[in-house]
Each structure stands twice: as structure tokens, then as C-alpha cells.
Design an enzyme around this catalytic site. Structure first.
Site, PDB file in Angstrom:
ATOM      1  N   GLU A   7      -2.442  -5.582 -14.369  1.00  0.00           N
ATOM      2  CA  GLU A   7      -1.001  -5.428 -14.590  1.00  0.00           C
ATOM      3  C   GLU A   7      -0.660  -4.075 -15.198  1.00  0.00           C
ATOM      4  OE1 GLU A   7       2.558  -7.724 -16.993  1.00  0.00           O
ATOM      5  OE2 GLU A   7       1.102  -8.835 -15.815  1.00  0.00           O
ATOM      6  N   LYS A   8      -1.558  -3.571 -16.045  1.00  0.00           N
ATOM      7  CA  LYS A   8      -1.299  -2.302 -16.737  1.00  0.00           C
ATOM      8  C   LYS A   8      -2.582  -1.478 -16.778  1.00  0.00           C
ATOM      9  CE  LYS A   8       0.218  -4.492 -20.402  1.00  0.00           C
ATOM     10  NZ  LYS A   8       0.428  -5.865 -19.905  1.00  0.00           N
ATOM     11  N   ASP A 103      -1.115 -10.349 -16.006  1.00  0.00           N
ATOM     12  CA  ASP A 103      -1.155 -11.060 -17.279  1.00  0.00           C
ATOM     13  C   ASP A 103      -1.127 -12.566 -17.041  1.00  0.00           C
ATOM     14  OD1 ASP A 103      -1.357  -8.800 -18.786  1.00  0.00           O
ATOM     15  OD2 ASP A 103       0.704  -8.812 -19.536  1.00  0.00           O
ATOM     16  N   ASP A 105       0.500 -15.290 -17.293  1.00  0.00           N
ATOM     17  CA  ASP A 105       1.735 -16.048 -17.446  1.00  0.00           C
ATOM     18  C   ASP A 105       2.494 -16.050 -16.123  1.00  0.00           C
ATOM     19  OD1 ASP A 105       2.914 -13.510 -17.275  1.00  0.00           O
ATOM     20  OD2 ASP A 105       3.336 -13.380 -19.411  1.00  0.00           O
ATOM     21  N   TYR A 328      -3.884 -11.791 -26.258  1.00  0.00           N
ATOM     22  CA  TYR A 328      -2.635 -11.599 -25.517  1.00  0.00           C
ATOM     23  C   TYR A 328      -1.429 -12.064 -26.341  1.00  0.00           C
ATOM     24  CZ  TYR A 328       0.795 -12.080 -21.755  1.00  0.00           C
ATOM     25  OH  TYR A 328       1.921 -11.991 -20.980  1.00  0.00           O
ATOM     26  N   ARG A 330       2.037 -12.192 -25.712  1.00  0.00           N
ATOM     27  CA  ARG A 330       3.267 -12.818 -25.182  1.00  0.00           C
ATOM     28  C   ARG A 330       3.025 -14.292 -24.852  1.00  0.00           C
ATOM     29  NH1 ARG A 330       7.056  -8.726 -23.053  1.00  0.00           N
ATOM     30  NH2 ARG A 330       6.227  -6.682 -23.583  1.00  0.00           N
TER      31      ARG A 330
END
Length: 665
Positions: A7-8, A103, A105, A328, A330
């Protein structure tokens, strides 16, 4: 060749670091020693197209265009990340095997899936795509995750659910914002009136609270204390419990409003005998509070340090990505996988070095304790926020990072302490026909509460009495108090209201849905929603308090009740949750939304928003994006200028406004 899509960049580097070396950084990816490649997104590489992408006529805001509902949805590359999208296009074409490393989620699932679909990856590659779930960027955790790859097809319903929410939020925000803004111009309000499924009910909460404060009239009420003495001269107090016969002198909360009544009771019991009617002493215990999810952490950090929700999220992102000191951040989960318990000693050592003030707490912990926090059944894509086994070098953490880390570490250590144990004593007396009760709680073992620095203040210990014992009521005392207005929202209490939004909903069925889901907004978006409302001038910070502006109140008053309230979120979350569990259908959800949207557009068009007449549009505020960023699922925080109708500057501003409200809230 296997291609991992993170993702990043920070996650990509963590993955590459544990794959065979040597690693070589290329343009948009990292080449590993075994020939595998690791590339990345930069948050969302794609965004929803603006209305004018579907029809150039939509550049002008006209009521007759509404509702705008795309026949075929369009995504477009975000301008600053086109290069990375091009790199991924070539890499996905050359790769034999794809690994989704978004991520863990709902939004993280959609973020990579939508790139794969946009790039036209063949169905054969998509069917064989694997899913990598990482919640800790340290090498040992990443290695474990790589050993547990799952078929990405298992997560398709999660992605569909996220897609439905994304498109529904676009439809809701674009159409209702245009409708209300156009109606506002009819009464001279020359600015954007932004409406969103989440942001508007949050604004409504603050407006309602502010008005309750302003309308509040303080009233005196009265309590009666009986000051009692035992045969061996022990003294304590018991409080009068008014009978049903006193109801006409009480308010809705049972407070006595008549001074004469209270004084009469106090006079009648003075010097009289008190008979013990019941005497109970019950032992009790309370387990440690669960490890943090993001909202719980933001609430505690706001209470302890006055930090804003966004400030806490920024610190968390840095602790996770830059320092790798926490898992993580979030996360909406407050439980841990059972296997993680084996890492306790390594985490203890990291805490001792990273937060020296907790060295004593580490020394007093018991790594053999395994309480309710370790529960595999409660852990899905990600687990609670806890420290990792990595230590921080002295002086490397900022003040805010250190404060947030210490909170997370203390909450984790509490899991390795005994329960808080106490005795609850309750004594009931009959004095001149009236009932009086004395209660007290004494700690027998502080357990995890020792980590809070001190045990909460307790009432003095009550004497050991038995039913039938007789005491002297030395005197009765009337205590006058004043009713207090509701307190203004703060970051902590507004976040608590968003996570516990069910209590603001009247419908029992909807309350149940909201209790079982994320509440209002998600862990990833709540901080951004509050900041967005401040940026747009609908809310303002006054010290720690969050208050509504005239424009914010006017906006709320101009909307139908169903838009102001959180009930819609409950309906949506119920449908989206069913979709994620393969029990609901995307097309049914969107069809119902389109029907309700048309009704709302007609309702707004048939009314004149008099509440906005004479109110100036809020001045633009600068929004400073933190390290956490306004990324996936977060609201766009661009300033929405008050455009001059008919001017070129005004038209440009309104186009920017259109883009700003096409966010997910």
C-alpha cells in the site's frame, strides 16, 4: 517472477528487507535477489472522477441535473502519482504471480484491488492472486506473514463492500452538496454547503449540544445526609432515598427540587434512631482494560494530554512507519491473537528501553498471565495496537510520539497484571420512616490499576454492621446543589460520541446495528472528519472545546431530519456488513440508495433554507495534513472557497468544491 504490491513505500521496504538479497532499488520498485519484485501504491493511486467527466454540462451547478448518477463508474489517476501507476502497469504485465499487500482493512483491500482492475490485469492472474496481511513492520512479523499467504479471492466481498461505500458516499456527497449549495444561493449564502453521510451527523451532534448548553437554565436541587454514629463512636453518612410519595417534588432524574421538603426530612431525623435494614459486603474484581484500538487511544490521549484526534493519528503513523515501534495503528480491534502471547518478553524488553518511565511497570508484570485480550475469535484482519519488539534509540521520539507510545505500552502491560480486586459495602437504614443508604468501595488488590500511578479516591471504609443494629442519627443535613449544563464537546468526547453513536439513535433496531459496527465513521476517518469540519468553518476549537459556527448551525437547520441524524449510517453499515459476509448484494444496496437520494433532492428543492439567510460563508482555513495524511477513506480537506457567482474565480472555486466533496464522507 512474483510481484508484491504494497500500500505504501514503507511497507514495500519492510517486505523487501526479509526477501532474499541483495535488494536493488529501481524506478518504482525493489528487485530482490531471487528475482521477485516489490512495488507499492502511494495511498490511493486512483480517485473517483468528477461529475463533469461523465457530462461536460455538470461543470455548471444546476438543480435540474440532480441527482447525478453515473451509468458506468470512472476512476482517474491522481495527478502526482501517475508515474507509479505506469510502473505498476508494466510490472503487473511481466509478473507471473501477484501478491496483494494492502493494509489489513476494508479500504486497504479495495485500494490495491481497484488498481489491478484499472490496469486490466488478465482474469487468470487475478484468480491466482494471493493476499499478504501485515500489521507489524518488523522483520520477524513480516516473515511470519509471508508464510501465511491467503488467496485474494477470499477477500472479494470485503472489497465489494468498500467499493459500495465509496460510490455511495460520492453519490450522497456530490448530490446533496450541490442541492443545498444551490438552495443556499437563493437566500444569499455565497459559499459551499458541504453535506456528507458522516460529517453532517457529526456536525449535528455538536450543534445540538451547543444549543442544549445555551438553552440550559440551572436549578437548585437538594440532597439530605444523615450523619450517623455507632455504639463505639464510629461516624459516617448515609444519603436519603426519596419515596414515591415525593415524586411531585422531583425532576425527571429523581432530584428533589423542594428545599422545604428536604429541610423537613433533615429536621425529622435529627437525634433519632437509625435501624439497619440490610448490610451487604460483596467482593468484586475487574480485569484490565483491553489493549487499544485507534479510537480508544485517541480518546485517552485527548484526556491525558489534550491532543487532537488527528495529532494522535499522526504520532501513531510515525511510530508505525518510521520507528516501527507499534503495530498497525488504524485498527478497530481491541484483541490479540493467542500466538502473540509468546512474544511478551521481547516486547517487555523493548518497552523498558523505549519508555524508561515504565521500567517499574515492566518489572512488576507477569508474563504467564493470559487474560481475555488473547482471543483468536475476536481477531479478523488486524489486531489491537500494541508495542513491537523493536526498541527506540534515546532521543529519537518527538514529545507527542513518546506520549502516545507510553500510553500504548502501559495499556499492553496491564494485560500482565492481576485483576483489580475490591469489596463493595452497602448499608440501608430506616430513620423515621425514610430510607437512607451508605455505599463504599475498598480496594483489596490494585492489580493493573497500580500502573495508573494511584488508585482512584475511595469513600471511607464503612463499619461492619448487621441487620437489626441500631445507631444514632446525630443530625440531618441539607446539601444544596445546582443542576449543571451539558459540557461542550472536546476531541475526546466527540470521538466517544462517534464510536458510541448508538445512544443517539431512537430506533432500537438501528441502535443494535450501530453497536455492532464501527459507529459513525471508521477508525481511519474520524480524526479527518473532525478536522474537515473545522477546516470548512462549520466547527471551531475554543481551547479544548469544539463549538459550532453560525454557518454550521444554518447548514444543519436547512437539511431534512434524516440527513442530520446518524440513522442512515446504521442502515448502510447493516447492508455493507452483509455484503462483506456474502449475505447482501451490491446492486440492491445501490438501487435503494438512488431511490432515497431522489426523494431527498426533491425535498430540498421544495424548501427555502431560511436558516442560512444573512449568514456569511466561513472564511477559508488552512488544513495542515499530518504524517498520517488524508489517505484512504479520509475526507478531502481542500479549502472550499466562497465563490462569486458568475465570475471565473467563482466557477473555478466551485469546481474545486465539487472535487472536495467527492470524498468518502
Amino acid at each position: 517472477m512474483k510481484l508484491y504490491i504494497a500500500e505504501k513505500p514503507s511497507l514495500a521496504r519492510a517486505i523487501a528487507a526479509v526477501l532474499p538479497g541483495p535488494q536493488k532499488r529501481e524506478d518504482g520498485y525493489i528487485r530482490c535477489g531471487n528475482g521477485d519484485l516489490v512495488s507499492w501504491c502511494i495511498g490511493h493511486l486512483l480517485e473517483q472522477a468528477e461529475p463533469e467527466s461523465y457530462d461536460p454540462a455538470y461543470k455548471q451547478w444546476r438543480y435540474e441535473h440532480l441527482p447525478i448518477v453515473p451509468d458506468k463508474w470512472k476512476l482517474k489517476p491522481r495527478p502526482k502519482v501517475r508515474g507509479q501507476l505506469s510502473a505498476l502497469k508494466k510490472l503487473t504485465k511481466d509478473a507471473d504471480q501477484l501478491v496483494h499487500a494492502g493494509d489489513p482493512d476494508r479500504e486497504g483491500q479495495l485500494l490495491v484491488d481497484e488498481v489491478i482492475e484499472y490496469l486490466g490485469v488478465p482474469e487468470s492472474k487475478r484468480r491466482s492472486m494471493q493476499r499478504l496481511l501485515i500489521s507489524d513492520l518488523n522483520p520477524s512479523a513480516v516473515k511470519r506473514a509471508l508464510e501465511r499467504l491467503k488467496p485474494n479471492s477470499e477477500f472479494v466481498p470485503l472489497s465489494v463492500s468498500a467499493l459500495a461505500r465509496s460510490r455511495a458516499d460520492w453519490l450522497y456527497g456530490i448530490n446533496l452538496t450541490r442541492a443545498l449549495t444551490l438552495q443556499g444561493r437563493r437566500v444569499g449564502f455565497d459559499g459551499l454547503l458541504s453535506v456528507g453521510r458522516v460529517q453532517t451527523p457529526v456536525l449535528g451532534l455538536v450543534v445540538e449540544r451547543d444549543r442544549a448548553i445555551e438553552a440550559f437554565v440551572s436549578k437548585p436541587f437538594f440532597e439530605v445526609l444523615a450523619h450517623l454514629q455507632t455504639e463505639d463512636a464510629q461516624t459516617f453518612s448515609a444519603q436519603w432515598q426519596p419515596s414515591e410519595a415525593c415524586a411531585r417534588w422531583q425532576d425527571d432524574e429523581g432530584r428533589v427540587l423542594s428545599r422545604d421538603l428536604a429541610q423537613n426530612v433533615a429536621s425529622r431525623i435529627t437525634g433519632r434512631e437509625a435501624l439497619v435494614e440490610s448490610a451487604t459486603r460483596k467482593p468484586g474484581r475487574q480485569p484490565p482494560p483491553l489493549p487499544y484500538n485507534l479510537s480508544a487511544l485517541q480518546i485517552d490521549a485527548s484526556k491525558a494530554f489534550g491532543m487532537s484526534a488527528q495529532g494522535v493519528l499522526d504520532a501513531c503513523q510515525s511510530l508505525y512507519e518510521k520507528h516501527r515501534l507499534i503495530t498497525y495503528p488504524r485498527s478497530d480491534c481491541r484483541y490479540l491473537p493467542k500466538e502473540h502471547h509468546a512474544e511478551a518478553t521481547a516486547v517487555f524488553n523493548a518497552i523498558r528501553q523505549s519508555a524508561p518511565t515504565l521500567a517499574g511497570a515492566v518489572a512488576g508484570s507477569d508474563s504467564t498471565i493470559k487474560g481475555r485480550a488473547w482471543n483468536d475469535a475476536k481477531v479478523e484482519a488486524h489486531h489491537a495496537i500494541i508495542p513491537t519488539a523493536k526498541s527506540a534509540r534515546e532521543g529519537t521520539l518527538s514529545t507527542s510520539e513518546a506520549k502516545v507510545y507510553e500510553l500504548i505500552a502501559r495499556q499492553y502491560l496491564m494485560q500482565f497484571y492481576q485483576n483489580w480486586s475490591y469489596n463493595d459495602t452497602e448499608l440501608t437504614f430506616r430513620i423515621e420512616g425514610g430510607v437512607f443508604i451508605a455505599r463504599a468501595r475498598q480496594t483489596t488488590d490494585p492489580g493493573w490499576r497500580a500502573l495508573l500511578g494511584k488508585v482512584a479516591d475511595e469513600a471511607p471504609e464503612l463499619p461492619l454492621l448487621s441487620v437489626g443494629d441500631r445507631l444514632l442519627c446525630e443530625r440531618g443535613e441539607v446539601v444544596e446543589k445546582q443542576t449543571q449544563p451539558p459540557k461542550p464537546f472536546t476531541d475526546a468526547t466527540l470521538l466517544a460520541a462517534m464510536t458510541g453513536i448508538a445512544r443517539f439513535v431512537a430506533d432500537p433496531a438501528l441502535r443494535k446495528v450501530l453497536r455492532e459496527t464501527d459507529g459513525l465513521g471508521t477508525e481511519a476517518t474520524r480524526a479527518g472528519i473532525i478536522e474537515l469540519l473545522v477546516t470548512r468553518g462549520y466547527l471551531s476549537r475554543q481551547g479544548k472545546s469544539i463549538r459550532s459556527s453560525a454557518a454550521g448551525r444554518g447548514l444543519i437547520d436547512a437539511l431534512p431530519a434524516q440527513v442530520q441524524k446518524p440513522d442512515l449510517t446504521a442502515h448502510w453499515e447493516s447492508s455493507l456488513d452483509a455484503m462483506a459476509r456474502r449475505e447482501g448484494r451490491y446492486d440492491q444496496f445501490m438501487s435503494a440508495l438512488n431511490d432515497s437520494l431522489s426523494e431527498l433532492i426533491n425535498q430540498l428543492g421544495a424548501s427555502t433554507p431560511e436558516s442560512l439567510r444573512g449568514i456569511d460563508a466561513p472564511r477559508k482555513r488552512r488544513f495542515t495534513k499530518g504524517k498520517g495524511g488524508a489517505r484512504k477513506g479520509a475526507s478531502s480537506a481542500k479549502s472550499d472557497g466562497a465563490a462569486k457567482r458568475g465570475s471565473k474565480a467563482g466557477a473555478a472555486s466551485r469546481r474545486r468544491s465539487t472535487r472536495a466533496v467527492s470524498s468518502k464522507t
